[in-house]
Design a protein around this motif. Structure first.
Motif, mmCIF file in Angstrom:
data_model
loop_
_atom_site.group_PDB
_atom_site.id
_atom_site.type_symbol
_atom_site.label_atom_id
_atom_site.label_comp_id
_atom_site.label_asym_id
_atom_site.label_seq_id
_atom_site.Cartn_x
_atom_site.Cartn_y
_atom_site.Cartn_z
ATOM 1 N N LEU A 83 0.702 -1.089 0.013
ATOM 2 C CA LEU A 83 -0.103 0.051 0.108
ATOM 3 C C LEU A 83 1.000 1.342 -0.179
ATOM 4 O O LEU A 83 1.893 1.516 0.693
ATOM 5 C CB LEU A 83 -0.887 -0.166 1.257
ATOM 6 C CG LEU A 83 -1.705 1.331 1.245
ATOM 7 C CD1 LEU A 83 -2.870 1.577 0.353
ATOM 8 C CD2 LEU A 83 -2.451 1.354 2.764
ATOM 9 N N ASP A 84 0.624 2.177 -0.958
ATOM 10 C CA ASP A 84 1.319 3.313 -1.069
ATOM 11 C C ASP A 84 0.305 4.510 -0.893
ATOM 12 O O ASP A 84 -0.731 4.581 -1.363
ATOM 13 C CB ASP A 84 2.157 3.568 -2.311
ATOM 14 C CG ASP A 84 3.285 2.607 -2.577
ATOM 15 O OD1 ASP A 84 4.229 2.922 -2.140
ATOM 16 O OD2 ASP A 84 2.945 1.591 -3.534
ATOM 17 N N LEU A 85 0.654 5.380 0.073
ATOM 18 C CA LEU A 85 -0.149 6.741 0.411
ATOM 19 C C LEU A 85 0.960 7.844 0.397
ATOM 20 O O LEU A 85 2.071 7.673 1.115
ATOM 21 C CB LEU A 85 -0.517 6.588 1.796
ATOM 22 C CG LEU A 85 -1.477 5.733 2.193
ATOM 23 C CD1 LEU A 85 -1.735 5.607 3.817
ATOM 24 C CD2 LEU A 85 -2.720 5.354 1.430
ATOM 25 N N ALA A 86 0.589 8.753 -0.409
ATOM 26 C CA ALA A 86 1.613 10.211 -0.714
ATOM 27 C C ALA A 86 0.728 11.557 -0.578
ATOM 28 O O ALA A 86 -0.234 11.530 -1.426
ATOM 29 C CB ALA A 86 2.558 9.890 -1.886
ATOM 30 N N ALA A 87 1.190 12.414 -0.119
ATOM 31 C CA ALA A 87 0.565 13.649 -0.177
ATOM 32 C C ALA A 87 1.090 14.416 -1.550
ATOM 33 O O ALA A 87 2.035 13.786 -2.299
ATOM 34 C CB ALA A 87 1.023 14.338 0.963
ATOM 35 N N GLU A 100 -9.263 12.701 -4.588
ATOM 36 C CA GLU A 100 -8.828 12.836 -5.940
ATOM 37 C C GLU A 100 -7.465 12.458 -6.295
ATOM 38 O O GLU A 100 -6.364 12.948 -6.980
ATOM 39 C CB GLU A 100 -9.005 14.299 -6.709
ATOM 40 C CG GLU A 100 -10.344 14.777 -6.736
ATOM 41 C CD GLU A 100 -10.494 15.969 -7.355
ATOM 42 O OE1 GLU A 100 -9.407 16.649 -7.520
ATOM 43 O OE2 GLU A 100 -11.671 16.421 -7.500
ATOM 44 N N ALA A 101 -7.241 11.166 -5.461
ATOM 45 C CA ALA A 101 -5.784 10.318 -5.562
ATOM 46 C C ALA A 101 -5.809 9.738 -6.875
ATOM 47 O O ALA A 101 -6.770 9.234 -7.325
ATOM 48 C CB ALA A 101 -5.519 9.766 -4.435
ATOM 49 N N THR A 102 -4.449 9.735 -7.513
ATOM 50 C CA THR A 102 -4.285 8.885 -8.496
ATOM 51 C C THR A 102 -3.109 8.031 -8.226
ATOM 52 O O THR A 102 -2.635 7.690 -7.160
ATOM 53 C CB THR A 102 -3.913 9.877 -9.791
ATOM 54 O OG1 THR A 102 -2.900 10.714 -9.561
ATOM 55 C CG2 THR A 102 -5.251 10.525 -10.235
ATOM 56 N N ARG A 103 -2.949 7.147 -9.308
ATOM 57 C CA ARG A 103 -1.771 5.943 -8.864
ATOM 58 C C ARG A 103 -0.559 6.600 -8.896
ATOM 59 O O ARG A 103 0.073 7.240 -9.658
ATOM 60 C CB ARG A 103 -1.822 4.842 -10.232
ATOM 61 C CG ARG A 103 -0.854 3.831 -10.026
ATOM 62 C CD ARG A 103 -0.753 3.096 -11.542
ATOM 63 N NE ARG A 103 0.305 2.397 -11.322
ATOM 64 C CZ ARG A 103 1.031 1.801 -12.398
ATOM 65 N NH1 ARG A 103 0.400 2.150 -13.585
ATOM 66 N NH2 ARG A 103 1.896 1.266 -12.361
ATOM 67 N N GLY A 108 -0.136 13.509 -10.530
ATOM 68 C CA GLY A 108 0.560 14.766 -10.773
ATOM 69 C C GLY A 108 0.976 15.509 -9.538
ATOM 70 O O GLY A 108 0.804 14.927 -8.508
ATOM 71 N N ALA A 109 1.829 16.567 -9.532
ATOM 72 C CA ALA A 109 2.257 17.191 -8.615
ATOM 73 C C ALA A 109 1.406 17.769 -7.608
ATOM 74 O O ALA A 109 1.656 17.974 -6.475
ATOM 75 C CB ALA A 109 3.241 18.411 -9.336
ATOM 76 N N ASN A 110 0.129 18.111 -8.029
ATOM 77 C CA ASN A 110 -0.852 18.621 -6.896
ATOM 78 C C ASN A 110 -1.593 17.635 -6.629
ATOM 79 O O ASN A 110 -2.569 17.863 -5.966
ATOM 80 C CB ASN A 110 -1.459 19.810 -7.730
ATOM 81 C CG ASN A 110 -0.343 21.136 -7.946
ATOM 82 O OD1 ASN A 110 0.442 21.353 -7.180
ATOM 83 N ND2 ASN A 110 -0.708 21.619 -8.987
ATOM 84 N N ALA A 111 -1.475 16.418 -6.727
ATOM 85 C CA ALA A 111 -2.530 15.139 -6.563
ATOM 86 C C ALA A 111 -1.775 14.348 -5.622
ATOM 87 O O ALA A 111 -0.531 14.126 -5.545
ATOM 88 C CB ALA A 111 -2.872 14.350 -7.872
ATOM 89 N N PRO A 112 -2.615 13.954 -4.771
ATOM 90 C CA PRO A 112 -2.111 12.856 -3.810
ATOM 91 C C PRO A 112 -1.866 11.461 -4.502
ATOM 92 O O PRO A 112 -2.550 11.255 -5.507
ATOM 93 C CB PRO A 112 -3.115 12.693 -2.765
ATOM 94 C CG PRO A 112 -4.515 13.158 -3.283
ATOM 95 C CD PRO A 112 -3.851 14.263 -4.262
#
Length: 289
Positions: A83-87, A100-103, A108-112
């Motif tokens: 599981l990966d979670l990133a801000a 609105e997280a993507t893979r 993208g830079a502004n997306a988690p």
């Protein structure tokens, strides 16, 4: 929740993502679980649950900037998941909801970023959301606590995978600290022109300390300079003495008088596998020897 048999079919376009970080730390107490709607590719509509209580192996790691956390499972039944979670880029993970997280790691830079994959299954494209209820970091990617829920959808589909993760580790061990002292007295050899320096280092954990530096002296408008290195084994509680020989780079020998000595002491932190350094500049008085 009951552990389901692994689903192993893999479509041609599926990309496998989410590997165990290089410096992954074992999880002392924790769990990872998820289930999916009928039609969800990753779960196959089943429920999966893993925990340290059930003797499953969980590891966790965070990036140095605390932007990303990876939790990996090696199940007692040979299942494997990450599981990966990133801000969003440039920010640290904190308590809150990330929509609105993507893979991960292609967001993208502004997306988690989000990704739950494993057992031969991964999304090519992913949308989702996750909520961090609690997260506590230590230095250098150490994760003390994490509680989060997540939901993801593969390939823009409606079927969802939903899960949660809980991690509780002991407080982070202290970082290695080094103390460096360069003695203010040294020797200028009349025999070979070398300068001889000494001092001590101390440390908060057993470590091999490497010293490197330079001595500079000016005599009759001539700059006399030389570099030096030394190594010393350091143990907590007892200052370790060191000695170094400085060979002048030119033909002018070191002489009686003052010299500026610049030193850096470096050691590998045995816990966090990172280099720790301390710098020192000392005026040393050289005497003939």
């Amino acid at each position: 929740m009951q552990r389901a048999a692994a689903v192993v079919a893999v479509p041609v376009l599926a990309l496998l993502v989410g590997t165990v970080p290089a410096q992954a730390q074992p999880v002392a107490t924790g769990s990872l679980s998820f289930s999916g709607d009928e039609g969800d590719y990753i779960s196959g509509g089943r429920t999966y649950a893993y925990s340290t209580d059930a003797k499953d192996r969980l590891t966790v790691n965070a990036s140095e900037d605390r932007n990303h956390i990876a939790v990996s499972v090696s199940g007692l039944n040979s299942d494997w998941w990450t599981l990966d979670l990133a801000a969003p880029s440039g920010t640290a993970l904190t308590a809150g909801t990330y929509g609105e997280a993507t893979r991960y790691p292609f967001q993208g830079a502004n997306a988690p970023g989000l990704n739950l994959s494993g057992n031969g299954r991964g999304c090519n494209e992913l949308t989702g959301t996750f909520t961090v209820q609690n997260v506590v970091f230590g230095p250098h990617g150490y994760v003390q606590a994490l509680d989060a829920t997540y939901e993801q959808h593969c390939e823009g589909g409606e079927p969802a995978l939903r899960g949660e993760v809980h991690i509780a580790n002991p407080p982070a061990p202290p970082e290695l600290a080094i103390g460096l002292k360069v003695a203010t007295d040294g020797t200028a050899s009349t025999l070979n022109g070398n300068a001889y320096l000494h001092g001590t280092v101390d440390c908060t954990a057993a470590a091999k300390v490497t010293l490197s530096g330079a001595a500079t002296q000016v005599k009759r408008n001539v700059i006399i300079r030389g570099n030096y290195t030394a190594q010393v084994a350091c143990t907590p509680g007892t200052p370790a003495p060191w000695k170094a020989t400085v060979v002048p780079t030119g033909t002018t020998p070191f002489q009686k008088g003052k010299a500026e000595v610049v030193t850096q002491a470096t050691a590998l932190d045995p816990v966090y596998n990172t280099n720790v350094s301390v710098d020192d500049t000392t005026v040393v008085t050289l005497v003939k020897g």
